[in-house]
Scaffold this motif. Structure first.
Motif, PDB file in Angstrom:
ATOM      1  N   GLY A 317      55.830  36.003  56.125  1.00  0.00           N
ATOM      2  CA  GLY A 317      54.447  36.286  55.623  1.00  0.00           C
ATOM      3  C   GLY A 317      53.372  35.520  55.403  1.00  0.00           C
ATOM      4  N   PHE A 318      53.673  34.224  56.029  1.00  0.00           N
ATOM      5  CA  PHE A 318      52.654  33.163  55.939  1.00  0.00           C
ATOM      6  C   PHE A 318      51.491  33.452  56.991  1.00  0.00           C
ATOM      7  CE2 PHE A 318      56.288  30.803  54.310  1.00  0.00           C
ATOM      8  CZ  PHE A 318      55.772  29.907  53.292  1.00  0.00           C
ATOM      9  N   LYS A 319      50.282  32.911  56.838  1.00  0.00           N
ATOM     10  CA  LYS A 319      49.288  32.915  57.845  1.00  0.00           C
ATOM     11  C   LYS A 319      49.802  31.650  58.629  1.00  0.00           C
ATOM     12  CE  LYS A 319      44.505  32.438  59.554  1.00  0.00           C
ATOM     13  NZ  LYS A 319      44.731  33.099  60.529  1.00  0.00           N
ATOM     14  N   VAL A 320      49.980  31.550  59.880  1.00  0.00           N
ATOM     15  CA  VAL A 320      50.547  30.336  60.688  1.00  0.00           C
ATOM     16  C   VAL A 320      49.310  29.801  61.373  1.00  0.00           C
ATOM     17  CG1 VAL A 320      52.077  29.339  62.043  1.00  0.00           C
ATOM     18  CG2 VAL A 320      52.830  30.943  60.436  1.00  0.00           C
ATOM     19  N   PHE A 321      49.005  28.387  61.435  1.00  0.00           N
ATOM     20  CA  PHE A 321      48.019  27.786  62.253  1.00  0.00           C
ATOM     21  C   PHE A 321      48.959  27.126  63.217  1.00  0.00           C
ATOM     22  CE2 PHE A 321      45.776  28.349  58.327  1.00  0.00           C
ATOM     23  CZ  PHE A 321      44.500  28.741  59.018  1.00  0.00           C
ATOM     24  N   THR A 331      50.315  26.193  57.155  1.00  0.00           N
ATOM     25  CA  THR A 331      50.031  27.419  56.815  1.00  0.00           C
ATOM     26  C   THR A 331      49.246  27.839  55.650  1.00  0.00           C
ATOM     27  OG1 THR A 331      51.944  27.299  55.286  1.00  0.00           O
ATOM     28  CG2 THR A 331      52.571  27.762  57.665  1.00  0.00           C
ATOM     29  N   ASP A 332      48.668  28.941  55.630  1.00  0.00           N
ATOM     30  CA  ASP A 332      48.019  29.436  54.493  1.00  0.00           C
ATOM     31  C   ASP A 332      48.912  30.445  53.693  1.00  0.00           C
ATOM     32  OD1 ASP A 332      46.151  30.970  52.977  1.00  0.00           O
ATOM     33  OD2 ASP A 332      44.621  30.938  54.409  1.00  0.00           O
ATOM     34  N   ILE A 333      48.782  30.148  52.371  1.00  0.00           N
ATOM     35  CA  ILE A 333      50.035  30.890  51.341  1.00  0.00           C
ATOM     36  C   ILE A 333      49.115  32.000  50.955  1.00  0.00           C
ATOM     37  CG2 ILE A 333      51.082  28.770  50.869  1.00  0.00           C
ATOM     38  CD1 ILE A 333      49.906  28.484  48.374  1.00  0.00           C
ATOM     39  N   ARG A 334      47.982  32.363  50.928  1.00  0.00           N
ATOM     40  CA  ARG A 334      47.236  33.418  50.385  1.00  0.00           C
ATOM     41  C   ARG A 334      47.779  34.708  50.869  1.00  0.00           C
ATOM     42  NH1 ARG A 334      41.179  30.837  51.124  1.00  0.00           N
ATOM     43  NH2 ARG A 334      42.355  30.368  53.244  1.00  0.00           N
ATOM     44  N   PRO A 335      48.264  34.992  52.012  1.00  0.00           N
ATOM     45  CA  PRO A 335      48.906  36.358  52.405  1.00  0.00           C
ATOM     46  C   PRO A 335      50.392  36.713  51.306  1.00  0.00           C
ATOM     47  CG  PRO A 335      48.439  35.380  54.406  1.00  0.00           C
ATOM     48  CD  PRO A 335      48.112  34.188  53.307  1.00  0.00           C
ATOM     49  N   LEU A 336      50.656  35.486  51.001  1.00  0.00           N
ATOM     50  CA  LEU A 336      51.899  35.721  50.097  1.00  0.00           C
ATOM     51  C   LEU A 336      51.523  35.837  48.551  1.00  0.00           C
ATOM     52  CD1 LEU A 336      54.249  33.110  51.574  1.00  0.00           C
ATOM     53  CD2 LEU A 336      54.360  35.325  51.605  1.00  0.00           C
ATOM     54  N   GLY A 337      50.300  36.179  48.336  1.00  0.00           N
ATOM     55  CA  GLY A 337      49.848  36.266  47.032  1.00  0.00           C
ATOM     56  C   GLY A 337      49.599  34.913  46.164  1.00  0.00           C
TER      57      GLY A 337
END
Length: 396
Positions: A317-321, A331-337
């Motif tokens: 569920g991470f946004k991965v760069f 990674t961006d953790i915002r998609p995980l809330g």
């Protein structure tokens, strides 16, 4: 009689007051305590080539390097470094006057900044940056001026207008890192050309950290800044054996630059470690002469591991760069809330048995890095597969 201390003055030099225990120590201790897979600190969990390790053993047995090696480094290694720069990039350096061996890249960075920066000088650095950059600038009495790499189309990009605006009459030096830790960005030839033009125009020195030079993927190209017009005479280039040959504990790094720049850095370096890693220097000299196939195979192995972990993180569920270089994934953790990397990373071991690093520790502007978390993929394939399985629980 107890020694008297002033209650008004702290024991730690105030230049270092903002630097406590590193996040790496905290998260590694957390990994140990919880039995978690440690994808925080960037060190491999296997040794490098057998022939390089045996070269160190041979040097020890033959008594090469068991006593103080020469201050600039053993001649064999300095010659090998110069040959590497010539063969790879067409950069010609005199092993006797333009190469300096250091106790890893960390000492090279510290020595360069202590040598070249005076109190009041400004140092422009690309943010986020490796934590020793900030500490070294502080120890030199300089003022760090961060220029933030920002997410754009799946990567972190340098705003050249922002970089130019950051340079003032007090700017002494640009501190550049490419391939870039922690974002995995590799600055393009066009971006580096613009950096070079700015340095020449404003008569700036540049210290460039290129320790991940052999870890570039896909269509990315590593362009040493010193190869660009006007940069050979103003650039201190830093390299390291630890990342390329997977012997991070040996602490063998180096500086290549003009004689006057190397002499300045050596003046500071001699009062830090003086010398280090004697037998390992001989082994690294042999490592740098490995055939091109070693470097190609090493890069291919890391690319496969990048894709393995990146896929696992995406499924979790991470946004991965997906990085173009290094062995780190941001990674961006915002998609995980989630939105606070510190809170997320401190809870992650209990949640799924994996340790990562909050990118905010690499920022002056902590809010810019708050939602980003870094994972290292320089681990055995089985370890990465298990980590991906554990992380998948985050997706429910």
């Amino acid at each position: 009689m107890a020694a008297m201390t002033s209650s008004e003055r702290p024991l730690l030099n105030r230049r270092l007051a903002e630097f406590g225990t590193t996040i790496f120590a905290e998260m590694s201790a957390l990994a140990l305590r919880t039995g978690s897979i440690n994808l925080g600190q960037g060190f491999p969990d296997t040794d490098g080539p057998d022939e390089v390790r045996e070269a160190a053993v041979r040097a020890l047995r033959e008594g090469r390097g068991n006593q103080y090696p020469p201050g600039p480094g053993v001649p064999e290694l300095r010659t090998a470094i110069a040959a590497h720069q010539q063969r790879r990039y067409g950069l010609s350096y005199d092993p006797d006057a333009e190469v300096l061996v250091t106790a890893g890249a960390t000492e090279a960075i510290a020595a360069a900044l202590l040598a070249l920066v005076e109190p009041g000088d400004e140092v422009v650095a690309l943010e986020p940056y490796y934590d020793s950059y900030a500490a070294s600038i502080a120890m030199a009495g300089g003022t760090r001026v961060p220029v933030t790499l920002r997410p754009d189309a799946g990567a972190f990009r340098l705003d050249l207008d922002e970089l130019r605006a950051a340079v003032t009459p007090r700017t002494r030096l640009l501190l550049v890192n490419t391939p870039h830790n922690p974002t995995g960005t590799v600055l393009t030839r066009a971006e580096l050309t613009a950096v070079a033009e700015l340095a020449v125009e404003r008569d700036l020195l540049v210290v460039t950290d290129e320790v991940y030079e052999h870890l570039v993927y896909d269509e990315a190209e590593h362009v040493p800044l010193a190869t660009l017009p006007g940069m050979r005479e103003r650039t201190v280039t830093i390299g390291s054996a630890g990342k390329t040959f997977s012997f991070t504990g040996w602490k063998v790094g180096w500086v290549t630059a003009t004689p006057n720049l190397v002499a300045a850095v050596r003046s500071a370096k001699q009062f830090l470690t003086y010398v280090a890693s004697g037998p390992f220097q001989y082994a690294v000299a042999e490592a740098l002469r490995l055939p091109d196939s070693y470097f190609a195979d090493f890069r291919a192995d890391m690319l496969a591991k990048r894709d393995l972990l990146a896929g696992g993180l995406e499924r979790a569920g991470f946004k991965v760069f997906r990085p173009a270089g290094t062995y780190f994934i941001t990674t961006d953790i915002r998609p995980l809330g989630e939105s606070d990397g510190f809170t997320f990373c401190r809870a992650l071991p209990e949640r799924c048995g994996v340790v990562a690093i909050p990118n905010a520790v690499f920022y002056d502007h902590r809010e810019q890095g708050a939602p980003f978390v870094r994972f290292a993929f320089c681990k055995r394939t089985g370890v990465l597969e298990e980590a991906a399985t554990r992380l998948k629980t985050l997706a429910g």
